[in-house]
Design an enzyme around this catalytic site. Structure first.
Site, PDB file in Angstrom:
ATOM      1  CB  CYS A 167      12.449  53.201  71.352  1.00 38.82           C
ATOM      2  SG  CYS A 167      10.995  52.406  70.614  1.00 38.82           S
ATOM      3  CG  HIS A 220      13.385  56.570  68.895  1.00 34.66           C
ATOM      4  ND1 HIS A 220      13.652  55.466  68.120  1.00 34.66           N
ATOM      5  CD2 HIS A 220      12.110  56.421  69.353  1.00 34.66           C
ATOM      6  CE1 HIS A 220      12.593  54.680  68.103  1.00 34.66           C
ATOM      7  NE2 HIS A 220      11.650  55.231  68.843  1.00 34.66           N
ATOM      8  CG  ASN A 243       9.568  53.376  66.448  1.00 34.31           C
ATOM      9  OD1 ASN A 243      10.685  52.944  66.668  1.00 34.31           O
ATOM     10  ND2 ASN A 243       8.762  53.780  67.413  1.00 34.31           N
TER      11      ASN A 243
END
EC number: 2.3.1.180
Length: 326
Positions: free
Chosen positions: A113, A253, A283
């Site tokens: 990520c 993020h 996500n």
């Protein structure tokens, strides 16, 4: 010293969406449960025939069109991804082939990520050290729906698919930036600690012969995310003699609204300065920051001349921040 700046952005989301009620038909959960714990209402899911490179190409074309350049002018392609089309060659070279970027060199970055923060930092560093690079294409692209266990409620509700792209331009080869202008990437901090067990897959090419599925210790990830992202921002501010009040916007993020809110609270940053797309994108791993950044520009939440931060944390654990003036 040569600097680089964001010339344009682009994004692509698969047409298919999957809302919380639809997930609740296959696992024991509910829309309320997912919203309260994550802030997510839906996620985009790639079609069966769609590849990560396809998502990346669509986002790249969007960014290239806005940059008003030809593919032949691109000198560098970096793709941040955890879900490449193939073990080899790299997803970046596949995208290069599909875009017909004959003059670029290309490679992938794998930092989960945190991948896009790593990738944009590498691109900036290469531009600073290599005078022949005028335009770099940096992409975050993921099909996370293929590495989640759709029977695992704790993880399957969190992830989605998508791609975001940026065209990064060398300031030394631009008439748009004066020598004294601060526009561009100002600084970056990257970290990792080798904590590989709190967020991982249960497989891999050399261990099981397949990609495996995501496993996560949610409480540990939350704790590390809040502490490490906060510390990263504080160090970036200190190194640049800035205060949190100097920051116009923050693109974190897009993992979980609770993580975002906890970080923002510790930093004492108003939520209205935070770009939040986790509700509609979920996500998307390395794609989350460029997707959110492109969204923010489209909605005029990030304006020319404004100062902001990109921050991310991912498996590894890897994390980092990028300070830039847009």
């Amino acid at each position: 010293m040569n600097r680089s700046f964001i010339l344009s952005t682009g994004s692509y989301l698969p047409k298919k969406t999957l809302n919380n009620d639809e997930i609740a038909l296959t696992v024991e959960t509910s829309d309320e449960w997912i919203r309260q714990r994550t802030g997510i209402t839906q996620r985009h899911i790639a079609d069966e025939g769609e590849l990560t490179s396809d998502l990346a190409v669509n986002a790249a074309k969007n960014a290239i069109e806005k940059a008003q350049i030809s593919v032949d002018e691109i000198d560098l392609i970096i793709i941040a991804t955890t879900t490449p089309d193939k073990t080899l060659p790299s997803c970046a070279t596949i995208v290069q082939n599909k875009l017909k970027c004959k003059n670029a060199f290309s490679f992938d970055v794998q930092a989960a990520c945190s991948g896009f923060v790593y990738a944009i930092t590498v691109a900036d560093s290469l531009i600073k050290s290599n005078s022949r690079i005028k335009y770099a294409l940096v992409i975050g692209a993921e099909i996370m729906s293929r590495v989640v266990d759709w029977k695992d409620r704790s993880t399957c509700v969190l992830f989605g698919d998508g791609a975001g792209a940026m065209v990064i331009k060398s300031a030394a080869q631009s008439n748009e930036i004066t020598e004294n202008s601060m526009k561009g990437i100002i600084s970056a901090n990257l970290y990792s600690d080798g904590n590989v067990d709190v967020l991982c897959t249960n497989g891999g090419i050399s261990s099981t012969g397949d990609s495996g599925k995501i496993h996560m210790n949610g409480r540990e990830v939350f704790k590390h995310a809040v502490d490490k992202l906060t510390a990263s921002v504080e160090e970036t501010l200190e190194c640049n003699n800035l205060k949190i009040t100097d920051i116009d916007w923050l693109v974190p993020h897009q993992a979980n609204i609770r993580i975002i809110e906890a970080v923002v609270k510790k930093l004492n940053l108003p939520m209205e300065k935070v770009i939040n797309t986790v509700d509609r994108h979920a996500n998307t791993s390395a794609a989350s920051i460029p997707l959110a950044f492109d969204y923010a520009i489209q909605k005029s939440k990030v304006k020319p001349g404004s100062l902001g931060l990109l921050i991310a944390i991912g498996a590894g654990l890897t994390w980092g921040s990028v300070l830039l003036r847009y």
